[in-house]
Design a protein around this motif. Structure first.
Motif, short mmCIF file in Angstrom:
data_model
loop_
_atom_site.label_atom_id
_atom_site.label_comp_id
_atom_site.label_asym_id
_atom_site.label_seq_id
_atom_site.Cartn_x
_atom_site.Cartn_y
_atom_site.Cartn_z
N ASP A 13 25.56 28.72 48.19
CA ASP A 13 24.97 27.83 49.19
C ASP A 13 23.47 27.61 48.98
N TYR A 14 22.90 28.21 47.94
CA TYR A 14 21.48 28.04 47.65
C TYR A 14 21.22 26.66 47.07
N SER A 15 20.07 26.10 47.40
CA SER A 15 19.65 24.85 46.75
C SER A 15 19.15 25.20 45.35
N PHE A 16 18.96 24.21 44.52
CA PHE A 16 18.45 24.47 43.17
C PHE A 16 17.05 25.08 43.24
N LYS A 17 16.25 24.62 44.18
CA LYS A 17 14.90 25.17 44.34
C LYS A 17 14.96 26.63 44.76
N GLU A 18 15.89 26.96 45.63
CA GLU A 18 16.05 28.35 46.05
C GLU A 18 16.56 29.21 44.90
N ASN A 48 13.95 31.45 37.35
CA ASN A 48 12.82 30.67 36.83
C ASN A 48 12.13 31.41 35.68
N ASP A 49 11.91 32.70 35.83
CA ASP A 49 11.30 33.49 34.75
C ASP A 49 12.13 33.35 33.47
N TYR A 50 13.44 33.44 33.63
CA TYR A 50 14.35 33.37 32.49
C TYR A 50 14.30 31.99 31.84
N ALA A 51 14.31 30.96 32.67
CA ALA A 51 14.30 29.58 32.16
C ALA A 51 12.99 29.25 31.46
N GLN A 52 11.90 29.87 31.88
CA GLN A 52 10.59 29.60 31.29
C GLN A 52 10.32 30.42 30.03
N LEU A 53 11.21 31.33 29.69
CA LEU A 53 11.03 32.16 28.51
C LEU A 53 10.98 31.27 27.27
N GLN A 54 9.92 31.36 26.52
CA GLN A 54 9.70 30.47 25.37
C GLN A 54 10.86 30.52 24.37
#
Length: 70
Positions: A13-18, A48-54
Motif C-alpha cells: 500500500d506504499y506509494s512509490f515515494k514512500e 533509494n540508497d540501493y537505487a543510487q548505488l553507482q
C-alpha cells in the motif's frame, strides 16, 4: 505496474515515494540478513540508497545497451 511482484506484502500500500524510504529488505529477494550485510558493506539502508548505488546504475546501463548492440 504490479508492485506486488517487487515488494513484500507489508509494503503493497506504499506509494512509490514512500517506497524510496522503505528499508531495502522491503524488496522481494532481499532478506533482513542481506539488508544487514548491505548496510555493513556499502552503507545501504533504503531502497533509494540501493537505487543510487553507482554500480547498480552502471549495471542497468550496460544491460540496456547490450540489448541494442548488433
Amino acid at each position: 505496474m504490479n508492485i506486488k511482484k517487487g515488494v513484500k506484502k507489508e509494503y503493497w500500500d506504499y506509494s512509490f515515494k514512500e517506497l524510496l524510504n522503505a528499508p531495502v529488505s522491503a524488496l522481494i529477494g532481499i532478506s533482513e540478513y542481506d539488508a544487514k550485510l548491505l548496510k555493513e558493506a556499502l552503507g545501504i539502508e533504503t531502497i533509494n540508497d540501493y537505487a543510487q548505488l553507482q554500480s547498480v546504475k552502471w549495471a542497468r546501463s550496460i544491460m540496456t545497451l547490450a540489448q541494442l548492440e548488433e
